[in-house]
Write a protein that holds these residues in place. Structure first.
Motif, PDB file in Angstrom:
ATOM      1  N   PHE A  81      -5.103   4.089   9.569  1.00 34.22           N
ATOM      2  CA  PHE A  81      -4.748   6.100  10.374  1.00 34.22           C
ATOM      3  C   PHE A  81      -5.946   6.632   9.736  1.00 34.22           C
ATOM      4  CE2 PHE A  81      -1.134   3.429   9.475  1.00 34.22           C
ATOM      5  CZ  PHE A  81      -0.024   2.923  10.210  1.00 34.22           C
ATOM      6  N   ASP A  82      -5.904   7.233  11.221  1.00 34.62           N
ATOM      7  CA  ASP A  82      -7.085   8.599  10.930  1.00 34.62           C
ATOM      8  C   ASP A  82      -6.040  10.110   9.887  1.00 34.62           C
ATOM      9  OD1 ASP A  82      -8.945   7.708  11.944  1.00 34.62           O
ATOM     10  OD2 ASP A  82      -8.419   8.718  13.732  1.00 34.62           O
ATOM     11  N   HIS A  83      -6.370  10.018   9.006  1.00 34.09           N
ATOM     12  CA  HIS A  83      -5.594  10.915   7.909  1.00 34.09           C
ATOM     13  C   HIS A  83      -5.959  12.715   7.968  1.00 34.09           C
ATOM     14  CE1 HIS A  83      -4.756  12.372   4.286  1.00 34.09           C
ATOM     15  NE2 HIS A  83      -3.773  12.595   4.191  1.00 34.09           N
ATOM     16  N   ALA A  84      -5.253  13.519   8.429  1.00 38.85           N
ATOM     17  CA  ALA A  84      -5.847  14.871   8.105  1.00 38.85           C
ATOM     18  C   ALA A  84      -4.322  15.936   7.778  1.00 38.85           C
ATOM     19  CB  ALA A  84      -6.483  15.384   9.425  1.00 38.85           C
ATOM     20  N   GLY A  85      -4.630  16.404   6.497  1.00 36.61           N
ATOM     21  CA  GLY A  85      -3.549  17.356   6.032  1.00 36.61           C
ATOM     22  C   GLY A  85      -1.689  16.723   5.814  1.00 36.61           C
ATOM     23  N   GLY A  86      -1.978  15.447   6.040  1.00 38.22           N
ATOM     24  CA  GLY A  86      -0.511  14.016   5.680  1.00 38.22           C
ATOM     25  C   GLY A  86      -0.345  14.032   6.588  1.00 38.22           C
ATOM     26  N   VAL A  87      -0.860  14.619   7.493  1.00 33.43           N
ATOM     27  CA  VAL A  87       0.111  14.105   9.361  1.00 33.43           C
ATOM     28  C   VAL A  87      -1.589  12.373   9.220  1.00 33.43           C
ATOM     29  CG1 VAL A  87      -0.583  14.470  11.568  1.00 33.43           C
ATOM     30  CG2 VAL A  87      -0.377  16.114  10.281  1.00 33.43           C
ATOM     31  N   LEU A  88      -0.661  11.598  10.559  1.00 32.60           N
ATOM     32  CA  LEU A  88      -0.969   9.815  10.438  1.00 32.60           C
ATOM     33  C   LEU A  88      -1.512  10.308  11.874  1.00 32.60           C
ATOM     34  CD1 LEU A  88       0.126   7.614   8.099  1.00 32.60           C
ATOM     35  CD2 LEU A  88      -1.703   8.981   7.483  1.00 32.60           C
ATOM     36  N   THR A  89      -2.681   9.505  12.269  1.00 32.07           N
ATOM     37  CA  THR A  89      -2.353   9.601  14.267  1.00 32.07           C
ATOM     38  C   THR A  89      -3.720   8.294  14.037  1.00 32.07           C
ATOM     39  OG1 THR A  89      -4.652  10.956  14.035  1.00 32.07           O
ATOM     40  CG2 THR A  89      -2.980  11.634  14.107  1.00 32.07           C
ATOM     41  N   ASN A  90      -3.695   8.078  14.989  1.00 27.05           N
ATOM     42  CA  ASN A  90      -4.752   6.754  15.867  1.00 27.05           C
ATOM     43  C   ASN A  90      -4.362   5.618  14.703  1.00 27.05           C
ATOM     44  OD1 ASN A  90      -6.471   5.403  17.028  1.00 27.05           O
ATOM     45  ND2 ASN A  90      -8.336   6.184  15.757  1.00 27.05           N
ATOM     46  N   LYS A  91      -3.142   4.575  14.686  1.00 28.51           N
ATOM     47  CA  LYS A  91      -3.181   3.684  14.256  1.00 28.51           C
ATOM     48  C   LYS A  91      -3.578   2.811  14.668  1.00 28.51           C
ATOM     49  CE  LYS A  91       0.159   0.573  13.124  1.00 28.51           C
ATOM     50  NZ  LYS A  91       2.493   0.420  13.258  1.00 28.51           N
ATOM     51  N   ARG A  92      -4.738   1.384  13.968  1.00 28.83           N
ATOM     52  CA  ARG A  92      -5.794   0.402  14.132  1.00 28.83           C
ATOM     53  C   ARG A  92      -5.378  -0.647  13.873  1.00 28.83           C
ATOM     54  NH1 ARG A  92      -8.080   5.498  12.764  1.00 28.83           N
ATOM     55  NH2 ARG A  92      -9.625   4.346  11.187  1.00 28.83           N
ATOM     56  N   GLY A 148       0.841  -1.170  -0.206  1.00 29.23           N
ATOM     57  CA  GLY A 148       0.233  -0.351   0.097  1.00 29.23           C
ATOM     58  C   GLY A 148       0.316   1.375  -0.089  1.00 29.23           C
ATOM     59  N   PRO A 149       0.493   2.365   0.592  1.00 28.63           N
ATOM     60  CA  PRO A 149      -0.657   2.590   1.082  1.00 28.63           C
ATOM     61  C   PRO A 149      -2.048   2.394  -0.183  1.00 28.63           C
ATOM     62  CG  PRO A 149       0.508   4.943   1.337  1.00 28.63           C
ATOM     63  CD  PRO A 149       0.560   3.396   0.453  1.00 28.63           C
ATOM     64  N   ALA A 150      -2.778   2.624   1.029  1.00 30.59           N
ATOM     65  CA  ALA A 150      -4.835   3.628  -0.131  1.00 30.59           C
ATOM     66  C   ALA A 150      -5.720   4.057   0.816  1.00 30.59           C
ATOM     67  CB  ALA A 150      -5.563   2.375   0.135  1.00 30.59           C
ATOM     68  N   MET A 151      -6.049   4.883  -0.132  1.00 37.45           N
ATOM     69  CA  MET A 151      -6.592   5.657   1.093  1.00 37.45           C
ATOM     70  C   MET A 151      -7.899   6.271   1.399  1.00 37.45           C
ATOM     71  SD  MET A 151      -5.676  10.138   1.482  1.00 37.45           S
ATOM     72  CE  MET A 151      -4.487  10.166   1.774  1.00 37.45           C
ATOM     73  N   SER A 152      -8.897   6.079   1.573  1.00 40.86           N
ATOM     74  CA  SER A 152     -10.547   5.733   1.921  1.00 40.86           C
ATOM     75  C   SER A 152     -10.954   7.335   0.877  1.00 40.86           C
ATOM     76  CB  SER A 152     -11.127   6.242   3.216  1.00 40.86           C
ATOM     77  OG  SER A 152     -10.841   7.283   3.837  1.00 40.86           O
ATOM     78  N   SER A 153     -12.301   7.085   0.401  1.00 45.78           N
ATOM     79  CA  SER A 153     -13.229   7.836  -0.552  1.00 45.78           C
ATOM     80  C   SER A 153     -12.617   9.630   0.074  1.00 45.78           C
ATOM     81  CB  SER A 153     -14.068   7.404  -1.240  1.00 45.78           C
ATOM     82  OG  SER A 153     -14.896   6.602  -0.618  1.00 45.78           O
ATOM     83  N   ASP A 154     -13.128   9.369   1.367  1.00 46.76           N
ATOM     84  CA  ASP A 154     -13.479  11.254   1.722  1.00 46.76           C
ATOM     85  C   ASP A 154     -12.070  11.263   2.498  1.00 46.76           C
ATOM     86  OD1 ASP A 154     -12.370   9.389   4.292  1.00 46.76           O
ATOM     87  OD2 ASP A 154     -15.080   8.996   4.439  1.00 46.76           O
ATOM     88  N   GLY A 155     -10.844  10.543   1.780  1.00 45.40           N
ATOM     89  CA  GLY A 155      -9.717  11.104   2.498  1.00 45.40           C
ATOM     90  C   GLY A 155      -9.263  11.378   3.541  1.00 45.40           C
ATOM     91  N   ARG A 156     -10.475  10.343   4.438  1.00 40.48           N
ATOM     92  CA  ARG A 156      -9.434  10.657   6.362  1.00 40.48           C
ATOM     93  C   ARG A 156      -9.100   9.405   6.855  1.00 40.48           C
ATOM     94  NH1 ARG A 156     -15.778  12.415   8.632  1.00 40.48           N
ATOM     95  NH2 ARG A 156     -14.846  12.564  10.497  1.00 40.48           N
ATOM     96  N   THR A 157      -9.239   8.689   5.749  1.00 39.82           N
ATOM     97  CA  THR A 157      -8.223   7.201   6.340  1.00 39.82           C
ATOM     98  C   THR A 157      -7.506   6.863   5.569  1.00 39.82           C
ATOM     99  OG1 THR A 157     -10.727   6.678   8.014  1.00 39.82           O
ATOM    100  CG2 THR A 157      -9.007   4.823   7.219  1.00 39.82           C
ATOM    101  N   LEU A 158      -6.431   6.480   5.903  1.00 41.28           N
ATOM    102  CA  LEU A 158      -5.255   5.715   5.288  1.00 41.28           C
ATOM    103  C   LEU A 158      -4.792   3.953   5.505  1.00 41.28           C
ATOM    104  CD1 LEU A 158      -2.612   7.279   3.458  1.00 41.28           C
ATOM    105  CD2 LEU A 158      -1.617   5.147   5.163  1.00 41.28           C
ATOM    106  N   TYR A 159      -4.917   3.798   4.840  1.00 38.72           N
ATOM    107  CA  TYR A 159      -4.262   2.102   5.345  1.00 38.72           C
ATOM    108  C   TYR A 159      -2.911   1.356   4.141  1.00 38.72           C
ATOM    109  CZ  TYR A 159      -9.511   2.433   4.468  1.00 38.72           C
ATOM    110  OH  TYR A 159     -10.934   1.889   4.534  1.00 38.72           O
ATOM    111  N   HIS A 160      -2.292   0.471   5.392  1.00 31.87           N
ATOM    112  CA  HIS A 160      -1.176   0.141   5.534  1.00 31.87           C
ATOM    113  C   HIS A 160      -0.871  -0.984   5.409  1.00 31.87           C
ATOM    114  CE1 HIS A 160       3.414   1.039   5.323  1.00 31.87           C
ATOM    115  NE2 HIS A 160       3.158   0.778   3.744  1.00 31.87           N
TER     116      HIS A 160
END
Length: 284
Positions: free
Chosen positions: A170-181, A147-159
């Motif tokens: 990961f939660d994604h906003a403005g190129g920043v990743l948080t809340n890995k799960r 990957g990665p890949a991104m959700s259609s709304d751009g708010r989640t990045l998958y890896h």
């Protein structure tokens, strides 16, 4: 949904990274171990191949018409007219045992990609973002990334943690990743390259799993696209309506299976009901 159709019996040892190039009406993909970059013309079946300077993990279209390629040792710009690979940025000079493996372009033109230990024995792989000339390491400690890949709304990045058979979110906003799960797990195969459709369904190729797993935006397994070969490495949406799913495969670690699976390593196409997301171009 149609049955998988073999469109190029290219016999790649480790086919990876199919990507739709609407401008050229072609699908680009690589053979990592074969050190090849391939292009398949969807209208006439035209085929072209180039030798890469080293193991090549991905080749993604850029806004200027070139391709940005993840070649061992760094990012390189490929000129389809001359066939030249020019160094754009060294990557992981301090980790010479690593190579680059799989990438994705976000809507803002940033390039996300992963690295991995070429021997697949050390957790030295990482997740990077290349944007406006700057390279940022966002996560670390992977054995094999995909990957990665991104959700259609751009708010989640998958890896993907491929060997662990896990998909992280990961939660994604403005190129920043948080809340890995952990988003999903693939017990029936190794979690290889991911792509997302327009309804937010994540498609995960299953290495040694005979297909492509489909997960809802909530992480529920909702289906599998079955293949006639066991090692699917990535699925990517293409075609005018983005309903053609192009899939790379490999015979790596399965050379003894080629007698009964002669199309291992081929490029396949599957017609699907739900279109994918547009293929964005790297902004340089």
């Amino acid at each position: 949904m149609s049955e998988p159709e073999l469109v190029w019996d290219v016999r790649a040892e480790l086919g990876e990274g199919p990507v739709w190039d609407a401008h050229r009406r072609a699908v680009w993909f690589v053979d990592i171990k074969g050190r090849k970059l391939h292009r398949y013309g969807v209208d006439d079946g035209a085929r072209a191949s180039w030798d890469a300077p080293d193991q090549i993990g991905f080749a993604l279209p850029a806004e200027d018409g070139s391709l940005v390629c993840g070649v061992r040792g760094g990012l390189r710009r490929f000129d389809p007219e001359s066939g030249a690979f020019a160094l754009l940025l060294p990557v992981e000079e301090e980790r010479p045992q690593n190579r680059l493996n799989d990438g994705f372009v976000a809507p803002d033109g940033s390039l996300w990609f992963g690295s991995m230990d070429d021997s697949e024995t050390v957790r030295s792989g990482a997740l990077y973002r290349f944007h406006q000339g700057e390279l940022t390491r966002h996560d670390d400690g992977y054995l094999v990334t995909n990957g990665p890949a991104m959700s259609s709304d751009g708010r989640t990045l998958y890896h993907n943690d491929t060997v662990g058979r896990r998909v992280f979110a990961f939660d994604h906003a403005g190129g920043v990743l948080t809340n890995k799960r952990i988003f999903a797990e693939t017990a029936d195969g190794f979690a290889d390259g991911p792509s997302v459709d327009s309804e937010g369904v994540l498609h995960v190729a299953l290495f040694n799993g005979w297909g492509v797993a489909r997960f809802s935006p909530e992480g529920e397994r909702i289906g599998t696209i079955r293949f006639p070969v066991q090692t699917v490495t990535k699925a990517a949406f293409g075609g005018d309506d983005l309903r053609d799913l192009y899939c790379t495969t490999a015979w790596l670690n399965n050379a003894d299976k080629r007698a009964v699976q002669p199309t291992l390593g081929g490029l396949f196409r599957v017609r699907v009901e739900t279109p994918g997301l547009p293929q964005y171009r790297v902004r340089l």
